[in-house]
Design an enzyme around this catalytic site. Structure first.
Site, PDB file in Angstrom:
ATOM      1  N   CYS A 189       2.542  -5.847  10.205  1.00 35.15           N
ATOM      2  CA  CYS A 189       2.240  -4.851   9.170  1.00 35.15           C
ATOM      3  C   CYS A 189       3.613  -4.453   8.672  1.00 35.15           C
ATOM      4  CB  CYS A 189       1.517  -3.647   9.756  1.00 35.15           C
ATOM      5  SG  CYS A 189       1.447  -2.242   8.611  1.00 35.15           S
ATOM      6  N   THR A 190       3.801  -4.473   7.365  1.00 38.43           N
ATOM      7  CA  THR A 190       5.163  -4.260   6.852  1.00 38.43           C
ATOM      8  C   THR A 190       5.673  -2.844   7.101  1.00 38.43           C
ATOM      9  OG1 THR A 190       4.236  -3.838   4.656  1.00 38.43           O
ATOM     10  CG2 THR A 190       4.987  -6.078   5.134  1.00 38.43           C
ATOM     11  N   TYR A 203      -4.333   1.213   3.695  1.00 42.97           N
ATOM     12  CA  TYR A 203      -5.354   0.234   3.319  1.00 42.97           C
ATOM     13  C   TYR A 203      -6.072  -0.320   4.569  1.00 42.97           C
ATOM     14  CZ  TYR A 203      -3.830  -0.506  -1.593  1.00 42.97           C
ATOM     15  OH  TYR A 203      -3.548  -0.381  -2.933  1.00 42.97           O
ATOM     16  N   GLY A 204      -5.343  -0.314   5.682  1.00 41.91           N
ATOM     17  CA  GLY A 204      -5.803  -1.046   6.868  1.00 41.91           C
ATOM     18  C   GLY A 204      -7.091  -0.587   7.497  1.00 41.91           C
ATOM     19  N   CYS A 223       2.302  -6.962   1.813  1.00 38.93           N
ATOM     20  CA  CYS A 223       1.389  -6.173   2.632  1.00 38.93           C
ATOM     21  C   CYS A 223       0.453  -7.163   3.315  1.00 38.93           C
ATOM     22  CB  CYS A 223       0.608  -5.235   1.703  1.00 38.93           C
ATOM     23  SG  CYS A 223      -0.702  -4.308   2.507  1.00 38.93           S
ATOM     24  N   SER A 268       0.827  -1.201   0.000  1.00 40.15           N
ATOM     25  CA  SER A 268       0.000   0.000   0.000  1.00 40.15           C
ATOM     26  C   SER A 268       0.869   1.261   0.000  1.00 40.15           C
ATOM     27  CB  SER A 268      -0.912  -0.001   1.230  1.00 40.15           C
ATOM     28  OG  SER A 268      -0.127   0.050   2.404  1.00 40.15           O
TER      29      SER A 268
HETATM   30  N1  DGL Z   1       1.900  -2.337   5.037  1.00 44.65           N
HETATM   31  C1  DGL Z   1       0.612  -2.887   5.082  1.00 44.65           C
HETATM   32  C2  DGL Z   1       0.506  -4.136   5.910  1.00 44.65           C
HETATM   33  O1  DGL Z   1       1.454  -4.905   5.970  1.00 44.65           O
HETATM   34  C3  DGL Z   1      -0.594  -1.986   5.166  1.00 44.65           C
HETATM   35  C4  DGL Z   1      -0.588  -0.736   5.922  1.00 44.65           C
HETATM   36  C5  DGL Z   1      -1.805   0.091   5.518  1.00 44.65           C
HETATM   37  O2  DGL Z   1      -1.853   0.509   4.360  1.00 44.65           O
HETATM   38  O3  DGL Z   1      -2.703   0.258   6.352  1.00 44.65           O
HETATM   39  O4  DGL Z   1      -0.518  -4.415   6.478  1.00 44.65           O
END
Ligand code: DGL
Length: 267
Positions: A186-187, A38-39, A69, A7
């Site tokens: 979450c990455t 996105y979360g 992600c 994301s």
């Molecule tokens: N980096 C993403 C993950 O591993 C999403 C973070 C987001 O966009 O909320 O969940």
């Protein structure tokens, strides 16, 4: 090329260990920074946005795309694998980051903590994967809403970020004071790993999934030479973003060396 989708900036924490383990494999990164986070989105939005990202990378001739992600992996991966690939892209592959992390975690201990986005927590993807692999495991999850926004804005050293991480860490320990391992699921969160480390008890191992995913990918490619042979091996690295702003200097800080992003349209 190997496609890597996130994301926003978070997937860089997966891409770096991939570059380390597979230095000659050419990669193409796409961060949908314009639409992060996105979360906090609905499952349908996460699915549609992720699919647009995957289609973009397929259009650039990536035979394999890693959803770097957790949110996309938990809310869109299975649907893409089951309802899109067999009909539209029978010779392409999409992999996620949850299964490799669950496989690693399930062997490590019986009390684990998951820190993730609201959508990942709500999906219960980690709970399901971990119980399948280790029925004795106790999993406690906490969502950290707002943290991705601060990281995307480059506010990792702000007091608000420290406060938010402190509260998430405390809430997790309140849920289970005997946790042995905590996964930053979450990455984006490894980009503030030192703050999590500061606020979690010293006895707890704080784990990033980058190395787990990269190792798993390396093993997958040795088991699938027919896919590996379709990945260009010139070590070329390309970075795309949906953001209209110049994100290269922030991305370079997060990645740890100079990288240049090009703006593209995903939707
Ligand atoms: N980096 C993403 C993950 O591993 C999403 C973070 C987001 O966009 O909320 O969940």
């Amino acid at each position: 090329m190997l496609g890597v989708f996130d994301s926003g900036f978070g997937g860089l924490t997966i891409l770096k260990p991939i570059h380390h383990l597979l230095p000659t494999t050419s990669t193409m990164y796409l961060g949908d920074n314009a639409r992060a986070p996105y979360g906090i989105r609905t499952q349908e939005e996460i699915f549609q946005f992720t699919l647009e990202g995957v289609r973009f990378l397929f259009d650039q001739e990536c035979p394999l795309v890693i959803l770097a992600c957790n949110t996309a992996s938990s809310q869109a991966l299975r649907r893409i694998q089951q309802t899109i690939l067999p009909f539209e892209y029978p010779d392409r592959h999409v992999l996620g980051v949850i299964r490799p992390a669950a496989e690693y975690l399930a062997k490590r201990g019986n009390r684990v903590g998951i820190l993730a986005t609201p959508a990942t927590v709500e999906s219960e993807a980690y709970i399901h994967e971990l119980y399948k692999l280790n029925p004795a495991i106790k999993v406690s999850q906490i969502a950290c809403p707002g943290l991705t926004d601060l990281i995307e804005a480059g506010c990792t050293d702000h007091a608000l970020c420290d406060r938010l991480v402190h509260d998430c860490a405390r809430n997790l320990i309140v849920k289970d004071p005997y946790i042995e391992e905590v996964l930053l699921a979450c990455t984006h969160y490894p980009l503030v790993a030192s703050i999590f480390r500061k606020h979690l008890p010293k006895s707890i191992h704080v784990l990033n999934q980058g190395h787990m995913v990269a190792t798993n990918l390396e093993f997958y490619l040795t088991r699938h030479p027919e896919i590996d042979s379709r990945l260009e091996k010139t070590g070329k690295r390309t970075y795309f973003t949906s953001s209209g702003e110049d994100i290269s200097s922030l991305a370079s800080m997060f990645y740890g060396e100079d990288i240049q992003f090009t703006k593209i349209q995903v939707s």
